[in-house]
Design an enzyme around this catalytic site. Structure first.
Site, PDB file in Angstrom:
ATOM      1  N   ALA A  96      39.481  44.721 112.372  1.00 18.74           N
ATOM      2  CA  ALA A  96      39.070  44.251 111.043  1.00 18.74           C
ATOM      3  C   ALA A  96      40.178  44.469 110.013  1.00 18.74           C
ATOM      4  O   ALA A  96      40.056  44.037 108.875  1.00 18.74           O
ATOM      5  CB  ALA A  96      37.789  44.957 110.603  1.00 18.74           C
ATOM      6  N   LYS A  97      41.233  45.163 110.401  1.00 17.89           N
ATOM      7  CA  LYS A  97      42.421  45.371 109.551  1.00 17.89           C
ATOM      8  C   LYS A  97      42.051  45.750 108.120  1.00 17.89           C
ATOM      9  O   LYS A  97      42.571  45.170 107.163  1.00 17.89           O
ATOM     10  CB  LYS A  97      43.323  44.130 109.608  1.00 17.89           C
ATOM     11  CG  LYS A  97      43.853  43.867 111.025  1.00 17.89           C
ATOM     12  CD  LYS A  97      44.881  42.765 111.098  1.00 17.89           C
ATOM     13  CE  LYS A  97      45.461  42.585 112.488  1.00 17.89           C
ATOM     14  NZ  LYS A  97      44.509  42.211 113.560  1.00 17.89           N
ATOM     15  N   ARG A  98      41.171  46.735 107.985  1.00 18.11           N
ATOM     16  CA  ARG A  98      40.796  47.188 106.660  1.00 18.11           C
ATOM     17  C   ARG A  98      41.873  48.107 106.078  1.00 18.11           C
ATOM     18  O   ARG A  98      42.682  48.673 106.822  1.00 18.11           O
ATOM     19  CB  ARG A  98      39.454  47.917 106.703  1.00 18.11           C
ATOM     20  CG  ARG A  98      38.266  47.054 107.142  1.00 18.11           C
ATOM     21  CD  ARG A  98      38.022  45.885 106.200  1.00 18.11           C
ATOM     22  NE  ARG A  98      36.715  45.284 106.377  1.00 18.11           N
ATOM     23  CZ  ARG A  98      36.462  44.188 107.103  1.00 18.11           C
ATOM     24  NH1 ARG A  98      37.419  43.544 107.735  1.00 18.11           N
ATOM     25  NH2 ARG A  98      35.231  43.708 107.177  1.00 18.11           N
TER      26      ARG A  98
END
Lengths: 303, 303
Positions: free
Chosen positions: A104-106
């Site tokens: 999710a590459k938060r």
């Protein structure tokens, strides 16, 4: 814990992860039609079809692959229904004993990263209780904001036995525009690697790897070789094998001598194997996952 | 379109945006209690309380502020219920004529960024139709992956009249670890600024600004001054005013001479004004929003 991922890799003798990035186009027409007949051409219909597809893949793969990596974007695009499907997919994969890396590459400033970290790895305070919202085993993190944006993820990892993979050198064509710029004699991705190494210093697992991993693209094998040396105790999540062009000898650069140190992702080549090679979705995915495992193991050596 | 944001700023003579980052702690106890009494101490209860809080804020602010900025993390942490609340909040704010900047800092490789772009700005293909999933007016984007990770967002902006704000120099303490590294005589944030400028080159609106904005923290006024010159046609989203320490004279560096070019965010100071100054949530938020508007307008000049 990264240890639990490592144990699943050792048990299955397979350092690969199956990406679950289910565009509707990837699904068999009849599977989509069945869901649309029942729920209409709606997000709900799409989400039901995708969950059916994911279950078929998970059922076919869970005894041979150690992990799955759902890509959050492909669920978020179907709104609330899609995100419910993501949650059901995470739960189903965990029930089947798979390690779930949510891609999710938060990443944000500290207080906000803490909210993301609780959402995806830890638990959210709710009145007197704490409840998990998505409860993945691992999460990809974008560290462009630096230490205070990553630390809250590390804290939830330690508290709840989870791991993260921070972007260092990504697999895409344009990744060099920022990541390859040279500063003080070293590219930015190497500076990032040193930060990632530092974030993991206080939490080694029993196999000598930390809870803070790195994303290192298969499409840049020379850079991977350097990064392997810079971060000897960091697990690498390696996208870009297969459809994106990375080969087994490329991904081998991301491994340590013991066959540990990296897990290689393939998404489309497994999900869509039935389109290329014919047969049922599950069996074709399984055959391709075995082919991929053998291909990578032959280049990497024993795990 | 950034034009529609600019027109709302001009109409209200107010270049500020109210952040909607609703931790449960920020809400009045009785509001939380009422929702918990009805729905239990659950994510559903939390989401209902938060939507009530957001509505109160939006009702009190919509005729004086041009925009709101929900921070996605604070909704995602309450799972599906929280994300439903986010969607309802976006819809409610748009109904009230507010420009909605969703702060979600998405970004990935091309195909995945396209899924995010469709989810938050554009429309998702579903059978023969296209449906919007979240339909915000604008989205924050993390551009560490470079051009091919940002281009799909730009495409959805052009197709559906939306805008993005790409992270250039963030407001947090550690932002310099990567962003301030010097390469070729210039810091990384300036390299990023040049990329951002390039991404916006083909789509100027009628006020001379592009659909591709930049996030530039109020806490780094000297850097903002440089960035203002590097990106003269780029709208700045400026976090860090108030609670994070940025002052009106600091944020003024992000504006052009005409009073345009930037929009300043405050979240906690508006949402929690009732805790500091007493009174009702809505009235206290409105008073603080007016104070902030006047403070910033006095430093910036006519808009």
């Amino acid at each position: 814990m990264i240890d639990s991922l490592i144990e699943k890799i050792q048990e299955k003798k397979n350092p690969t992860v199956a990406g679950l990035d289910p565009k509707l186009d990837y699904l068999p027409e009849e599977m989509v039609k069945k869901a649309f007949d029942e729920y209409g051409e709606t997000f709900k219909g799409a989400a039901e079809a995708i969950f059916e597809f994911n279950k078929t893949l998970i059922d076919a793969l869970y005894d041979i692959v150690p992990a799955v990596k759902p890509q959050s974007a492909y669920y978020e695009m179907y709104g609330i229904d899609g995100i419910e499907c993501l949650k059901k997919t995470i739960n189903y994969a965990k029930e089947k004993g798979l390690y779930v890396i949510l891609d999710a590459k938060r990443g944000d400033i500290g207080a906000t990263s803490e909210a993301y970290a609780k959402a995806y790895l830890g638990k959210t305070d709710i009145g007197e209780k704490q409840e998990p919202a998505f409860d993945a085993d691992s999460l990809t993190v974008n560290p462009y904001l630096g230490t205070d944006g990553v630390q809250p993820f590390v804290e939830q990892c330690l508290k709840f036995g989870k791991s993260i993979f921070a972007l260092v050198k990504t697999s895409n064509k344009s990744s060099g525009e920022i990541q390859d710029l040279i500063s003080g004699g070293k590219p930015i991705y190497e500076h990032m690697a040193e930060l990632v190494k530092g974030w993991g210093m206080d939490n080694f697992g029993k196999y000598g790897y930390t809870q803070v991993g790195a994303v290192v693209g298969a499409t840049y094998p020379e850079q991977a070789e350097v990064l392997r040396r810079v971060m000897p105790h960091t697990y690498f999540l390696v996208p870009g094998y297969g459809a994106q062009g990375g080969k087994a000898e490329d991904v081998a650069k991301s491994f340590n001598g013991d066959g540990l140190g990296a897990i290689v992702n393939a998404s489309r080549s497994i999900m869509c194997a039935y389109k290329k090679n014919g047969g049922e979705v599950g069996q074709a995915a399984r055959d391709e996952a075995i082919r991929m495992r053998d291909d990578i193991m032959s280049a990497v050596g024993a795990v």
